[in-house]
Scaffold this motif. Structure first.
Motif, PDB file in Angstrom:
ATOM      1  N   VAL A  32       0.831  -1.203   0.000  1.00  0.00           N
ATOM      2  CA  VAL A  32       0.000   0.000   0.000  1.00  0.00           C
ATOM      3  C   VAL A  32       0.867   1.256   0.000  1.00  0.00           C
ATOM      4  CG1 VAL A  32      -1.798   1.296   1.223  1.00  0.00           C
ATOM      5  CG2 VAL A  32      -1.855  -1.210   1.190  1.00  0.00           C
ATOM      6  N   ARG A  33       1.736   1.368   0.986  1.00  0.00           N
ATOM      7  CA  ARG A  33       2.602   2.553   1.054  1.00  0.00           C
ATOM      8  C   ARG A  33       3.791   2.301   1.980  1.00  0.00           C
ATOM      9  NH1 ARG A  33      -1.942   4.032   3.937  1.00  0.00           N
ATOM     10  NH2 ARG A  33      -2.819   4.908   2.031  1.00  0.00           N
ATOM     11  N   THR A  34       4.774   3.186   1.856  1.00  0.00           N
ATOM     12  CA  THR A  34       5.973   3.157   2.684  1.00  0.00           C
ATOM     13  C   THR A  34       6.091   4.483   3.422  1.00  0.00           C
ATOM     14  OG1 THR A  34       7.098   1.669   1.155  1.00  0.00           O
ATOM     15  CG2 THR A  34       8.481   2.926   2.671  1.00  0.00           C
ATOM     16  N   GLY A  35       6.483   4.444   4.687  1.00  0.00           N
ATOM     17  CA  GLY A  35       6.635   5.656   5.477  1.00  0.00           C
ATOM     18  C   GLY A  35       8.089   6.082   5.593  1.00  0.00           C
ATOM     19  N   MET A  36       8.315   7.134   6.350  1.00  0.00           N
ATOM     20  CA  MET A  36       9.669   7.624   6.602  1.00  0.00           C
ATOM     21  C   MET A  36      10.327   6.761   7.678  1.00  0.00           C
ATOM     22  SD  MET A  36      10.170  10.181   4.580  1.00  0.00           S
ATOM     23  CE  MET A  36      11.573  11.007   5.337  1.00  0.00           C
ATOM     24  N   ALA A  37      11.641   6.540   7.509  1.00  0.00           N
ATOM     25  CA  ALA A  37      12.386   5.721   8.461  1.00  0.00           C
ATOM     26  C   ALA A  37      12.517   6.429   9.805  1.00  0.00           C
ATOM     27  CB  ALA A  37      13.755   5.384   7.890  1.00  0.00           C
ATOM     28  N   ARG A  38      12.592   5.637  10.862  1.00  0.00           N
ATOM     29  CA  ARG A  38      12.844   6.126  12.214  1.00  0.00           C
ATOM     30  C   ARG A  38      14.125   5.461  12.737  1.00  0.00           C
ATOM     31  NH1 ARG A  38       8.182   7.791  15.706  1.00  0.00           N
ATOM     32  NH2 ARG A  38       6.422   8.302  14.350  1.00  0.00           N
ATOM     33  N   GLY A  39      14.964   6.227  13.425  1.00  0.00           N
ATOM     34  CA  GLY A  39      16.149   5.672  14.050  1.00  0.00           C
ATOM     35  C   GLY A  39      15.791   5.042  15.379  1.00  0.00           C
ATOM     36  N   LEU A  40      15.896   3.713  15.476  1.00  0.00           N
ATOM     37  CA  LEU A  40      15.479   2.985  16.669  1.00  0.00           C
ATOM     38  C   LEU A  40      16.609   2.105  17.181  1.00  0.00           C
ATOM     39  CD1 LEU A  40      11.966   1.796  15.395  1.00  0.00           C
ATOM     40  CD2 LEU A  40      12.501   3.875  16.684  1.00  0.00           C
ATOM     41  N   ALA A  41      16.701   1.993  18.500  1.00  0.00           N
ATOM     42  CA  ALA A  41      17.753   1.189  19.119  1.00  0.00           C
ATOM     43  C   ALA A  41      17.299  -0.254  19.263  1.00  0.00           C
ATOM     44  CB  ALA A  41      18.114   1.764  20.488  1.00  0.00           C
ATOM     45  N   TYR A  42      18.074  -1.153  18.667  1.00  0.00           N
ATOM     46  CA  TYR A  42      17.861  -2.592  18.820  1.00  0.00           C
ATOM     47  C   TYR A  42      19.130  -3.168  19.426  1.00  0.00           C
ATOM     48  CZ  TYR A  42      13.454  -3.026  16.284  1.00  0.00           C
ATOM     49  OH  TYR A  42      12.144  -2.965  15.913  1.00  0.00           O
ATOM     50  N   GLY A  43      19.088  -3.445  20.704  1.00  0.00           N
ATOM     51  CA  GLY A  43      20.283  -3.909  21.378  1.00  0.00           C
ATOM     52  C   GLY A  43      21.367  -2.848  21.303  1.00  0.00           C
ATOM     53  N   ASN A  44      22.554  -3.231  20.812  1.00  0.00           N
ATOM     54  CA  ASN A  44      23.647  -2.269  20.681  1.00  0.00           C
ATOM     55  C   ASN A  44      23.730  -1.692  19.272  1.00  0.00           C
ATOM     56  OD1 ASN A  44      24.448  -4.561  19.375  1.00  0.00           O
ATOM     57  ND2 ASN A  44      26.506  -4.646  20.283  1.00  0.00           N
ATOM     58  N   ARG A  45      22.651  -1.832  18.513  1.00  0.00           N
ATOM     59  CA  ARG A  45      22.602  -1.287  17.162  1.00  0.00           C
ATOM     60  C   ARG A  45      21.596  -0.158  17.088  1.00  0.00           C
ATOM     61  NH1 ARG A  45      21.410  -6.325  16.690  1.00  0.00           N
ATOM     62  NH2 ARG A  45      19.404  -5.949  15.675  1.00  0.00           N
ATOM     63  N   LEU A  46      21.860   0.792  16.221  1.00  0.00           N
ATOM     64  CA  LEU A  46      20.888   1.830  15.911  1.00  0.00           C
ATOM     65  C   LEU A  46      20.377   1.542  14.502  1.00  0.00           C
ATOM     66  CD1 LEU A  46      19.503   4.404  16.892  1.00  0.00           C
ATOM     67  CD2 LEU A  46      21.319   5.711  15.768  1.00  0.00           C
ATOM     68  N   ASN A  47      19.128   1.097  14.415  1.00  0.00           N
ATOM     69  CA  ASN A  47      18.556   0.687  13.138  1.00  0.00           C
ATOM     70  C   ASN A  47      17.704   1.791  12.538  1.00  0.00           C
ATOM     71  OD1 ASN A  47      19.759  -1.733  13.609  1.00  0.00           O
ATOM     72  ND2 ASN A  47      17.860  -2.925  13.800  1.00  0.00           N
ATOM     73  N   ASP A  48      17.879   2.025  11.263  1.00  0.00           N
ATOM     74  CA  ASP A  48      17.061   2.969  10.506  1.00  0.00           C
ATOM     75  C   ASP A  48      15.877   2.167   9.971  1.00  0.00           C
ATOM     76  OD1 ASP A  48      16.359   5.360   9.463  1.00  0.00           O
ATOM     77  OD2 ASP A  48      17.834   5.382   7.848  1.00  0.00           O
ATOM     78  N   VAL A  49      14.758   2.142  10.736  1.00  0.00           N
ATOM     79  CA  VAL A  49      13.648   1.236  10.449  1.00  0.00           C
ATOM     80  C   VAL A  49      12.550   1.961   9.667  1.00  0.00           C
ATOM     81  CG1 VAL A  49      11.971  -0.367  11.430  1.00  0.00           C
ATOM     82  CG2 VAL A  49      14.164   0.003  12.577  1.00  0.00           C
ATOM     83  N   THR A  50      12.200   1.411   8.512  1.00  0.00           N
ATOM     84  CA  THR A  50      11.171   1.979   7.644  1.00  0.00           C
ATOM     85  C   THR A  50       9.872   1.192   7.793  1.00  0.00           C
ATOM     86  OG1 THR A  50      12.809   2.709   6.022  1.00  0.00           O
ATOM     87  CG2 THR A  50      10.531   2.499   5.263  1.00  0.00           C
ATOM     88  N   PRO A  51       8.757   1.840   8.143  1.00  0.00           N
ATOM     89  CA  PRO A  51       7.474   1.136   8.208  1.00  0.00           C
ATOM     90  C   PRO A  51       6.874   0.977   6.811  1.00  0.00           C
ATOM     91  CG  PRO A  51       7.162   3.420   8.809  1.00  0.00           C
ATOM     92  CD  PRO A  51       8.643   3.250   8.563  1.00  0.00           C
ATOM     93  N   ILE A  52       6.284  -0.180   6.557  1.00  0.00           N
ATOM     94  CA  ILE A  52       5.683  -0.474   5.259  1.00  0.00           C
ATOM     95  C   ILE A  52       4.331  -1.133   5.505  1.00  0.00           C
ATOM     96  CG2 ILE A  52       5.990  -1.605   3.029  1.00  0.00           C
ATOM     97  CD1 ILE A  52       8.986  -1.836   3.693  1.00  0.00           C
ATOM     98  N   LEU A  53       3.309  -0.689   4.777  1.00  0.00           N
ATOM     99  CA  LEU A  53       1.971  -1.256   4.923  1.00  0.00           C
ATOM    100  C   LEU A  53       1.643  -2.151   3.738  1.00  0.00           C
ATOM    101  CD1 LEU A  53      -0.741  -1.300   6.503  1.00  0.00           C
ATOM    102  CD2 LEU A  53      -1.466   0.635   5.086  1.00  0.00           C
ATOM    103  N   PHE A  54       1.232  -3.387   4.052  1.00  0.00           N
ATOM    104  CA  PHE A  54       0.733  -4.338   3.060  1.00  0.00           C
ATOM    105  C   PHE A  54      -0.690  -4.730   3.440  1.00  0.00           C
ATOM    106  CE2 PHE A  54       5.075  -4.783   1.808  1.00  0.00           C
ATOM    107  CZ  PHE A  54       5.102  -5.443   0.580  1.00  0.00           C
ATOM    108  N   VAL A  55      -1.455  -5.227   2.475  1.00  0.00           N
ATOM    109  CA  VAL A  55      -2.785  -5.778   2.744  1.00  0.00           C
ATOM    110  C   VAL A  55      -2.878  -7.177   2.166  1.00  0.00           C
ATOM    111  CG1 VAL A  55      -3.974  -3.556   2.843  1.00  0.00           C
ATOM    112  CG2 VAL A  55      -3.748  -4.729   0.640  1.00  0.00           C
ATOM    113  N   THR A  56      -3.757  -7.963   2.744  1.00  0.00           N
ATOM    114  CA  THR A  56      -4.017  -9.319   2.286  1.00  0.00           C
ATOM    115  C   THR A  56      -5.435  -9.694   2.667  1.00  0.00           C
ATOM    116  OG1 THR A  56      -3.259 -11.628   2.371  1.00  0.00           O
ATOM    117  CG2 THR A  56      -3.204 -10.377   4.435  1.00  0.00           C
ATOM    118  N   GLU A  57      -5.968 -10.710   1.999  1.00  0.00           N
ATOM    119  CA  GLU A  57      -7.267 -11.252   2.401  1.00  0.00           C
ATOM    120  C   GLU A  57      -7.097 -12.499   3.257  1.00  0.00           C
ATOM    121  OE1 GLU A  57      -9.610 -11.875  -1.067  1.00  0.00           O
ATOM    122  OE2 GLU A  57      -9.816  -9.736  -1.539  1.00  0.00           O
TER     123      GLU A  57
END
Length: 296
Positions: free
Chosen positions: A72-97
């Motif tokens: 459906v669409r992709t959003g802007m990435a957010r810098g999020l901490a995962y353990g000792n890593r800083l991940n640039d995480v992009t949210p993505i929306l999909f649909v299914t039946e």
């Protein structure tokens, strides 16, 4: 793909999968290094622009085949901490039946939830609720003065069509709903609560507080709680064969009767009057009867 240790930014994505009015949340396995047992979307490491790899990741984690998925669409990435890593995480929306899920890779379980209940998952991956709003929306309830619902809704639409200080949130507010049968409340569809608060002048500067609108109720509103107010009920709702009713209109106003047939498509009911010497089938509009005794 970048995936380094020591605070260097890593490219990653979180997929939110919608089916109908529900969104899929996955529960991480207990053996996972980051956030074991936490609720998540569908997480993966890689380029958010590589659609084939993302679809393959969804299938790997859920068992849902690629031809059953639609982006459906992709959003802007957010810098999020995962353990000792800083991940640039992009949210993505999909649909299914599809609704059948077979958890794999990182995940041990799943749940289809109302988007308005994502915040109830207290142990979740970082900003799970907020990132969903980046690619979808939530419903928020505004408290208004009784009798001023339509005026408040009209003023909100006017604010959103202007070019002033609210221009920066115009693409964050998707609509305002004011059901005629609701008193003292209206709904606003938006990506996040703070945008709604700014819209009505409750946060920020340069925005006049909206007259006859006192506040935004706390939290996102579950769709399952709101939809009954947005979908008008059929006149036959709650009327069953065998119910005792009182006729409220026409020549037989005030008469008691028993329902013998309900025609939902025509919104009519057929009744037999109690006081008639000879039982007579009488067809009346469903909105002209009031149920006084229900079938046990």
């Amino acid at each position: 793909m970048v995936d380094r240790i020591g605070g260097v930014m890593s490219e990653a994505f979180t997929v939110y999968l919608r089916s109908g009015e529900k969104v899929l949340l996955m529960q991480r396995a207990d053996e996972v290094g980051d956030f074991p047992g936490a609720w998540d979307g569908i997480y993966g490491i890689g380029d958010h622009g590589d659609l084939d790899s993302i679809v393959a990741r969804i299938t790997e984690c859920t068992g849902i085949e690629a031809d059953k998925l639609e982006i459906v669409r992709t959003g802007m990435a957010r810098g999020l901490a995962y353990g000792n890593r800083l991940n640039d995480v992009t949210p993505i929306l999909f649909v299914t039946e599809e609704v059948d899920v077979n958890p794999g890779t990182l995940y041990k379980g799943f749940e289809w939830v109302d988007p308005g209940r994502i915040h109830e998952k207290e142990y979740a991956t970082p900003q799970l609720k907020e990132m969903y709003g980046d690619v979808a929306s939530y419903l928020y309830i505004l408290k208004t003065s009784i009798g001023q619902e339509q005026n408040v809704a009209t003023e909100i639409r006017a604010r959103l069509s202007g070019t002033g200080s609210l221009k920066d949130i115009q693409d964050k507010i998707f609509g305002v709903l004011s059901p005629h049968f609701m008193k003292g409340y209206i709904f606003v569809e938006a990506t996040a609560m703070h945008h709604v608060q700014k819209l009505i002048g409750r946060v920020g500067v340069g925005v006049t507080p909206l007259k006859n609108c006192s506040k935004v109720l706390d939290g996102e509103s579950p769709l399952e709680d709101v939809l009954p107010y947005l979908e008008p009920k059929a006149a036959t709702s709650g009327i069953e064969e065998g119910c005792i009713v009182e006729i409220s209109g026409g020549a037989f106003r005030g008469q008691a009767a028993r329902v013998t047939r309900v025609a939902e498509s025509k919104e009519e009911v057929t009744v037999e009057l109690f006081e008639a010497a000879v039982p007579v089938a009488l067809t009346v509009r469903a909105d002209q009867v009031r149920v006084t005794q229900r079938v046990e």
